[in-house]
Write a protein that holds these residues in place. Structure first.
Motif, PDB file in Angstrom:
ATOM      1  N   UNK A 362       0.814  -1.209   0.000  1.00 17.78           N
ATOM      2  CA  UNK A 362       0.000   0.000   0.000  1.00 17.78           C
ATOM      3  C   UNK A 362       0.846   1.257   0.000  1.00 17.78           C
ATOM      4  N   UNK A 363       1.925   1.254   0.775  1.00 14.48           N
ATOM      5  CA  UNK A 363       2.782   2.440   0.861  1.00 14.48           C
ATOM      6  C   UNK A 363       3.484   2.711  -0.463  1.00 14.48           C
ATOM      7  N   UNK A 364       4.010   1.650  -1.085  1.00 16.36           N
ATOM      8  CA  UNK A 364       4.734   1.845  -2.341  1.00 16.36           C
ATOM      9  C   UNK A 364       3.788   2.215  -3.481  1.00 16.36           C
ATOM     10  N   UNK A 365       2.621   1.586  -3.510  1.00 14.63           N
ATOM     11  CA  UNK A 365       1.682   1.875  -4.593  1.00 14.63           C
ATOM     12  C   UNK A 365       1.123   3.284  -4.469  1.00 14.63           C
ATOM     13  N   UNK A 366       0.949   3.762  -3.248  1.00 14.35           N
ATOM     14  CA  UNK A 366       0.381   5.097  -3.047  1.00 14.35           C
ATOM     15  C   UNK A 366       1.440   6.191  -3.015  1.00 14.35           C
ATOM     16  N   UNK A 367       2.700   5.826  -3.192  1.00 13.24           N
ATOM     17  CA  UNK A 367       3.776   6.823  -3.107  1.00 13.24           C
ATOM     18  C   UNK A 367       3.553   7.937  -4.125  1.00 13.24           C
ATOM     19  N   UNK A 368       3.636   9.169  -3.666  1.00 12.53           N
ATOM     20  CA  UNK A 368       3.478  10.317  -4.540  1.00 12.53           C
ATOM     21  C   UNK A 368       2.054  10.793  -4.695  1.00 12.53           C
ATOM     22  N   UNK A 369       1.075   9.990  -4.261  1.00 13.36           N
ATOM     23  CA  UNK A 369      -0.318  10.403  -4.390  1.00 13.36           C
ATOM     24  C   UNK A 369      -0.700  11.311  -3.223  1.00 13.36           C
ATOM     25  N   UNK A 370      -1.533  12.310  -3.471  1.00 15.82           N
ATOM     26  CA  UNK A 370      -1.988  13.173  -2.376  1.00 15.82           C
ATOM     27  C   UNK A 370      -3.061  12.463  -1.554  1.00 15.82           C
ATOM     28  N   UNK A 372      -6.756  12.597   0.037  1.00 13.62           N
ATOM     29  CA  UNK A 372      -7.026  11.300   0.673  1.00 13.62           C
ATOM     30  C   UNK A 372      -6.893  10.100  -0.257  1.00 13.62           C
ATOM     31  N   UNK A 373      -6.467  10.331  -1.529  1.00 10.44           N
ATOM     32  CA  UNK A 373      -6.439   9.208  -2.456  1.00 10.44           C
ATOM     33  C   UNK A 373      -5.370   8.191  -2.067  1.00 10.44           C
ATOM     34  N   UNK A 374      -4.258   8.659  -1.516  1.00  9.86           N
ATOM     35  CA  UNK A 374      -3.234   7.715  -1.071  1.00  9.86           C
ATOM     36  C   UNK A 374      -3.800   6.780  -0.013  1.00  9.86           C
ATOM     37  N   UNK A 375      -4.650   7.320   0.865  1.00  7.49           N
ATOM     38  CA  UNK A 375      -5.301   6.480   1.866  1.00  7.49           C
ATOM     39  C   UNK A 375      -6.226   5.454   1.229  1.00  7.49           C
ATOM     40  N   UNK A 376      -6.890   5.838   0.129  1.00  6.97           N
ATOM     41  CA  UNK A 376      -7.761   4.887  -0.567  1.00  6.97           C
ATOM     42  C   UNK A 376      -6.951   3.746  -1.164  1.00  6.97           C
ATOM     43  N   UNK A 377      -5.754   4.050  -1.665  1.00  5.81           N
ATOM     44  CA  UNK A 377      -4.887   2.992  -2.202  1.00  5.81           C
ATOM     45  C   UNK A 377      -4.449   2.053  -1.083  1.00  5.81           C
ATOM     46  N   UNK A 378      -4.042   2.632   0.033  1.00  3.61           N
ATOM     47  CA  UNK A 378      -3.613   1.775   1.158  1.00  3.61           C
ATOM     48  C   UNK A 378      -4.773   0.926   1.658  1.00  3.61           C
ATOM     49  N   UNK A 379      -5.959   1.507   1.713  1.00 11.89           N
ATOM     50  CA  UNK A 379      -7.123   0.750   2.158  1.00 11.89           C
ATOM     51  C   UNK A 379      -7.459  -0.370   1.182  1.00 11.89           C
ATOM     52  N   UNK A 380      -7.318  -0.101  -0.118  1.00  8.89           N
ATOM     53  CA  UNK A 380      -7.584  -1.135  -1.115  1.00  8.89           C
ATOM     54  C   UNK A 380      -6.614  -2.299  -0.966  1.00  8.89           C
ATOM     55  N   UNK A 381      -5.352  -1.992  -0.607  1.00  8.90           N
ATOM     56  CA  UNK A 381      -4.362  -3.060  -0.451  1.00  8.90           C
ATOM     57  C   UNK A 381      -4.709  -3.986   0.706  1.00  8.90           C
ATOM     58  N   UNK A 504      -5.830 -10.285  -4.468  1.00 15.18           N
ATOM     59  CA  UNK A 504      -6.456  -9.672  -3.288  1.00 15.18           C
ATOM     60  C   UNK A 504      -5.709  -8.449  -2.754  1.00 15.18           C
ATOM     61  N   UNK A 505      -4.446  -8.294  -3.104  1.00 11.95           N
ATOM     62  CA  UNK A 505      -3.665  -7.185  -2.542  1.00 11.95           C
ATOM     63  C   UNK A 505      -3.122  -6.271  -3.637  1.00 11.95           C
ATOM     64  N   UNK A 506      -2.318  -6.831  -4.530  1.00 13.91           N
ATOM     65  CA  UNK A 506      -1.655  -5.998  -5.529  1.00 13.91           C
ATOM     66  C   UNK A 506      -2.637  -5.390  -6.527  1.00 13.91           C
ATOM     67  N   UNK A 507      -3.524  -6.227  -7.093  1.00 13.66           N
ATOM     68  CA  UNK A 507      -4.447  -5.721  -8.118  1.00 13.66           C
ATOM     69  C   UNK A 507      -5.377  -4.635  -7.574  1.00 13.66           C
ATOM     70  N   UNK A 508      -6.000  -4.817  -6.381  1.00 12.80           N
ATOM     71  CA  UNK A 508      -6.839  -3.726  -5.874  1.00 12.80           C
ATOM     72  C   UNK A 508      -6.077  -2.420  -5.667  1.00 12.80           C
ATOM     73  N   UNK A 509      -4.851  -2.524  -5.154  1.00 15.70           N
ATOM     74  CA  UNK A 509      -4.059  -1.307  -4.945  1.00 15.70           C
ATOM     75  C   UNK A 509      -3.698  -0.655  -6.276  1.00 15.70           C
ATOM     76  N   UNK A 510      -3.285  -1.475  -7.246  1.00 18.42           N
ATOM     77  CA  UNK A 510      -2.943  -0.936  -8.565  1.00 18.42           C
ATOM     78  C   UNK A 510      -4.182  -0.358  -9.246  1.00 18.42           C
ATOM     79  N   UNK A 511      -5.322  -1.031  -9.090  1.00 17.42           N
ATOM     80  CA  UNK A 511      -6.559  -0.511  -9.689  1.00 17.42           C
ATOM     81  C   UNK A 511      -6.924   0.844  -9.090  1.00 17.42           C
ATOM     82  N   UNK A 512      -6.707   0.980  -7.791  1.00 21.39           N
ATOM     83  CA  UNK A 512      -7.033   2.258  -7.143  1.00 21.39           C
ATOM     84  C   UNK A 512      -6.099   3.359  -7.627  1.00 21.39           C
TER      85      UNK A 512
END
Length: 527
Positions: A362-370, A372-381, A504-512
């Motif tokens: 979640x942290x790596x996939x959301x890196x650079x995102x502002x 609350x969207x970064x939080x949505x990526x972490x939550x998706x992961x 269950x982890x990578x694809x949801x985070x990448x999709x977000x």
């Protein structure tokens, strides 16, 4: 916009805004999302109405002379004129070309309508609204102003020399409408009350205030509704806007840009989003999931089961039946059964390793995102954390580890073992017969020898030694085969576990994250 590239059409911008709002739903605060959807809905409604009519609204404060200006432009006394108190309690409309304007006024919800007879032909198509005062003490008046300011095609702000710098109009209306400079006109009314030099100073000051509001370049006209000063210029400007038949489209484009700005602000977009850091996220996650799923235990069991089954199939027939009393290591775990396995639950250390790996994804996939969207990526992961144990167990249970396949050499060794066992038995029976002859004091039958050793003894000892040697060689071969099969099982199991992590982890985070990328692309088009 790059040179040579055409700006997207209004329809494309509105479609992009609607898509951006849909992508932002549940990720950003509801207010800017609903505001963007309202703009798209309002644009759809306005586009179906008469494009040949331009709805222009006179807006201003108490005493600014809106009603006087309304009467002067329409050549009527339709509006009541006051000086210090609000006289316009509800919006009213003057229309120069009534045909086709009815649905537009219905949509604007302005029931008070007047037709300008024998008016200026250049203003044909103009629908002029006189709004209540934006600073009225009556809440209903202010709400009516806010409603119509948000939907009319052209805004004419009527200011007076006493209150043109009032923060109420600048902070509440003009600054938020900075995107609407193309559909805005500012009129400084009542200039007949000032000396000419003072008018020039007021106009310069007003233009400076408008520039501070983000409205640099908006037409500012000095007008006196009482004396007629500046009225020809105002009529000409209105005529030009009406003749262009584009005020409504410019208004909708500005609304779309403003709504997109609101979404961008809510999303925390301050610049170009940095690219996602490079690096393999799947490997650490797959490793943690494999440990938690019990892949090492299953691989060890596969190797042990192979050796156990090989010994049962190729061991010396006289002793290998004892193997049947030993439990099969793989069957004990109930792997390849399709249901739940009997693997022990993951340890706290293993569970902590999985949680750490998921958080890292979640942290790596959301890196650079502002936010609350970064939080949505972490939550998706981590959204499927509760499902991981069951899905991992299912992956282990349904993955083929090739345990049921019996190598061909087992059958060959088995046949050879039976052959040498039969030789040993033949030698034993022969010796038994010789012993019986000797015990019964009968003449010994002729017995061939091999270098002074009777053949029955050779057969017995040779068969036993050959069987034991074959069993040892088979055990060595089984050891090598077990290693190969364990490696294949490890590869298959880790691939199955990695698929669970991907799904269950990578694809949801990448999709977000991809959703955010699509969102920013739609915003760029809408803005």
């Amino acid at each position: 916009m790059r040179p040579g590239r055409r700006a997207p059409s209004l329809d494309a911008r509105l479609a992009a805004l609607g898509e951006a709002a849909d992508l932002a739903a549940g990720r950003l605060p509801a207010e800017p999302v609903e505001r963007a959807r309202a703009v798209v809905e309002r644009a759809g409604a306005r586009a179906k109405l008469s494009p040949d009519h331009t709805a222009a609204a006179l807006a201003g404060a108490t005493g600014s002379g809106k009603s006087s200006l309304f009467n002067a432009l329409s050549g009527t006394d339709l509006a009541d004129v006051g000086v210090t108190r609000p006289t316009t309690s509800a919006a009213q409309a003057a229309r120069w070309d009534p045909e086709g304007s009815g649905p537009l006024l219905d949509w604007l919800d302005v029931p008070r309508r007047h037709t300008v007879e024998a008016g200026d032909a250049a203003l044909a198509g103009l629908v002029l609204l006189d709004l209540p005062d934006h600073d009225s003490i009556a809440l209903a008046h202010r709400l009516e102003v806010d409603r119509l300011v948000g939907v009319v095609d052209l805004l004419v702000w009527v200011l007076d020399p006493q209150k043109y710098a009032d923060a109420a109009v600048h902070d509440r209306y003009l600054k938020p409408l900075a995107r609407h400079r193309d559909v805005m006109v500012v009129v400084l009314n009542q200039v007949d009350r000032l000396p000419e030099a003072a008018v020039a100073r007021c106009l310069d000051d007003l233009r400076g205030l408008l520039a501070d509001d983000g409205l640099d370049g908006v037409p500012v006209l000095p007008v006196s509704a009482r004396t007629g000063q500046g009225m020809p210029e105002l009529r000409a400007l209105l005529a030009d806007r009406v003749a262009a038949r584009r005020a409504w489209a410019s208004r909708l484009a500005a609304d779309a840009a403003t709504a997109a700005d609101g979404l961008a602000e809510a999303a925390g977009l301050t610049g170009e989003t940095p690219p996602k850091p490079k690096g393999d996220q799947a490997a650490p996650l797959a490793g943690a999931l494999a440990d938690a799923a019990g892949v090492p235990q299953v691989v060890t069991a596969v190797a042990k089961a192979y050796r156990h089954r090989a010994a049962t199939a190729t061991g010396w027939p006289a002793t290998r039946w004892l193997r049947r009393f030993r439990a099969d290591p793989l069957r004990r775990l109930r792997v390849e059964g399709g249901g739940r396995t009997s693997l022990p639950a993951s340890s706290p250390v293993q569970r902590a390793g999985v949680e750490l790996a998921v958080r890292e994804v979640g942290a790596r996939t959301s890196a650079g995102l502002p936010e609350p969207w970064a939080g949505a990526v972490r939550e998706a992961a981590r959204a499927a954390n509760d499902r991981l144990p069951d899905e991992l167990d299912k992956a282990i249970a349904t993955t083929s580890v090739d345990a049921a396949r019996r190598p061909r050499w087992w059958g060959a060794v088995r046949a050879l073992q039976w052959a040498v066992f039969a030789v040993a038995i033949a030698g034993l029976l022969w010796l038994t017969v010789l012993f019986a002859f000797s015990y019964l004091r009968l003449p010994d039958p002729p017995t061939p020898e091999l270098r002074d050793i009777p053949w029955p003894t050779v057969l017995l000892i040779g068969g036993v030694l050959a069987g034991v040697l074959l069993a040892l060689l088979a055990r060595l071969a089984a050891l090598l085969g077990a290693r190969r099969r364990a490696r294949k099982a490890d590869k298959a199991l880790r691939a199955a576990v990695a698929e669970v992590g991907e799904r269950l982890v990578l694809a949801p985070a990448e999709d977000e994250r991809a959703r955010f990328t699509d969102f920013t692309a739609r915003l760029t088009a809408a803005r």
